[in-house]
Design an enzyme around this catalytic site. Sequence first.
Site, mmCIF file in Angstrom:
data_model
loop_
_atom_site.group_PDB
_atom_site.id
_atom_site.type_symbol
_atom_site.label_atom_id
_atom_site.label_comp_id
_atom_site.label_asym_id
_atom_site.label_seq_id
_atom_site.Cartn_x
_atom_site.Cartn_y
_atom_site.Cartn_z
ATOM 1 N N GLU A 172 -6.348 -1.122 15.546
ATOM 2 C CA GLU A 172 -6.966 -2.061 14.602
ATOM 3 C C GLU A 172 -5.999 -3.162 14.177
ATOM 4 O O GLU A 172 -4.848 -2.907 13.839
ATOM 5 C CB GLU A 172 -7.439 -1.320 13.352
ATOM 6 C CG GLU A 172 -8.087 -2.238 12.317
ATOM 7 C CD GLU A 172 -8.209 -1.595 10.948
ATOM 8 O OE1 GLU A 172 -8.295 -2.354 9.956
ATOM 9 O OE2 GLU A 172 -8.188 -0.347 10.855
ATOM 10 N N SER A 187 -10.327 -6.152 10.208
ATOM 11 C CA SER A 187 -11.558 -5.499 9.788
ATOM 12 C C SER A 187 -12.381 -6.521 9.026
ATOM 13 O O SER A 187 -11.898 -7.096 8.045
ATOM 14 C CB SER A 187 -11.240 -4.293 8.903
ATOM 15 O OG SER A 187 -12.388 -3.522 8.649
ATOM 16 N N ARG A 240 0.836 -1.199 0.000
ATOM 17 C CA ARG A 240 0.000 0.000 0.000
ATOM 18 C C ARG A 240 0.870 1.248 0.000
ATOM 19 O O ARG A 240 1.806 1.366 0.774
ATOM 20 C CB ARG A 240 -0.933 0.011 1.217
ATOM 21 C CG ARG A 240 -1.886 -1.192 1.232
ATOM 22 C CD ARG A 240 -2.858 -1.165 2.372
ATOM 23 N NE ARG A 240 -3.651 -2.404 2.394
ATOM 24 C CZ ARG A 240 -4.592 -2.682 3.291
ATOM 25 N NH1 ARG A 240 -4.863 -1.809 4.248
ATOM 26 N NH2 ARG A 240 -5.255 -3.820 3.229
ATOM 27 N N ARG A 266 1.993 0.936 10.352
ATOM 28 C CA ARG A 266 1.579 1.454 9.048
ATOM 29 C C ARG A 266 2.791 1.450 8.122
ATOM 30 O O ARG A 266 3.603 2.376 8.139
ATOM 31 C CB ARG A 266 1.000 2.863 9.190
ATOM 32 C CG ARG A 266 0.288 3.370 7.933
ATOM 33 C CD ARG A 266 -0.328 4.732 8.185
ATOM 34 N NE ARG A 266 -1.372 4.663 9.181
ATOM 35 C CZ ARG A 266 -2.641 4.319 8.935
ATOM 36 N NH1 ARG A 266 -3.012 4.005 7.707
ATOM 37 N NH2 ARG A 266 -3.531 4.274 9.901
ATOM 38 N N ARG A 302 1.091 -6.399 12.720
ATOM 39 C CA ARG A 302 0.462 -5.820 13.907
ATOM 40 C C ARG A 302 0.320 -6.867 15.013
ATOM 41 O O ARG A 302 0.396 -6.537 16.197
ATOM 42 C CB ARG A 302 -0.894 -5.220 13.537
ATOM 43 C CG ARG A 302 -0.766 -4.020 12.606
ATOM 44 C CD ARG A 302 -2.072 -3.284 12.405
ATOM 45 N NE ARG A 302 -1.877 -2.099 11.548
ATOM 46 C CZ ARG A 302 -2.670 -1.038 11.522
ATOM 47 N NH1 ARG A 302 -3.743 -1.009 12.299
ATOM 48 N NH2 ARG A 302 -2.413 -0.019 10.733
#
Length: 426
Positions: free
Chosen positions: A348, A351, A261, A276, A391
């Site tokens: 988070e 999801s 990403r 991130r 994460r």
Amino acid sequence: MLDIRFVRENQEAVATAMKNRNASWDSSRFSELDEARRTAITEEESLQAERNAASKAIGQMMAQGNNDEAEAAKEQVRAINEKIAALSEKRDEAESALSAMLLATPNMPADSTPVGADENDNPEVRRWGTPPEFDFEFKAHWDLGPELGIIDFERAVKLAKSRFILLGGLGARLERALINFMADTHTSRGYKEWWCPAMANAETLTGTGQLPKFEEDLFKTSEGLYLIPTAEVQLTNIHSGEVLDAEQLPLKYCAFTPCFREEAGSAGRDTRGLIRVHQFDKVEMVKYAKPEESYDDLESMVEDAENILQLLGLPYRVISLCTGDIGFSAAKTYDLEVWLPSYNGYKEISSCSNCTDFQARRANIKYRDPENFKGSRFVHTLNGSGLAVGRTMAAIIENYQQADGSIKVPDVLVPYMGGVEIIEKA
């Protein structure tokens, strides 16, 4: 993509939903384009009927030797063809503009999705586990990892650029252990595992909703392929253009892939550590479901993601995303947030979303159920992280750290770590 007939018949509801989603929507523009398209189609059909009648008459005229009348009628047909061509061009323009408009329009939120402006309006559903209390000065994973020699941020920058990571020794082993543990756990619960390409074409990314709206978030190759941002892209499109049998549903798929990403627009957010980054590993879950069962399938998918965290003994909470925070393709989403001591809060880690028929309509994925209806209907697609590996590693490093600077390996991971129970400095 929303059904154009639904939009046409529910303009007020669509406008309200888009307002709740903080998404732009121009009802008058839609009506203008839709009317132009429908008018062009009606006029085309009328002219085609007129042309067919004139063509039939020409044959009769010629058979009767009325050549002059036949030539005049041919001129009439040529004029009609020119009008039809002009109308066809207008129709194509309207359809192209409508398609672009609908491709850029997000999904309708489910009735059960809470209305809210942003992440601050996301209600908490439940919590599991108790955050650890340390009797020593704990360290963030971006400090403890390098001290133990399992994460090397500086050399990652040398090899690539910032927001990439380099894992070494037991750090690399822990990443691999987590991937295998997650994949094994999901397959034991009925998911079929796939090994997918790490690149996808534009059509595939359009099917799941990343294109055309979010192209700036993707890495693109010189050949026009894109590095995938999630295995959801590949798993959801496995059956694009297909008609499934109702007895097959729900289909439950999972896959490990690296994810890429650009993180456009995220400057300054979570710049330290593993939270991130531009490249990360993830085990993804995807389901193809019957519409009447999809929300039950969403709840069970959330349970599958929670199961991973519970087996790892990591404290977490579940929140329901509000209309202003759900993703582009989602109708309803639950986020799982793991406890990170470095943030003194939850972050988070998964999801899980029900996209209803939004992606299936874009990718043309249907199912047949002859006992209940004729023809075919669009399936509902669901996706969820099961989990984001980096994460998860960050959460393990921080929650399982010990006073001497070592990290206790969660019991379920010890077999995957070749029997290693403690990660300490080599």
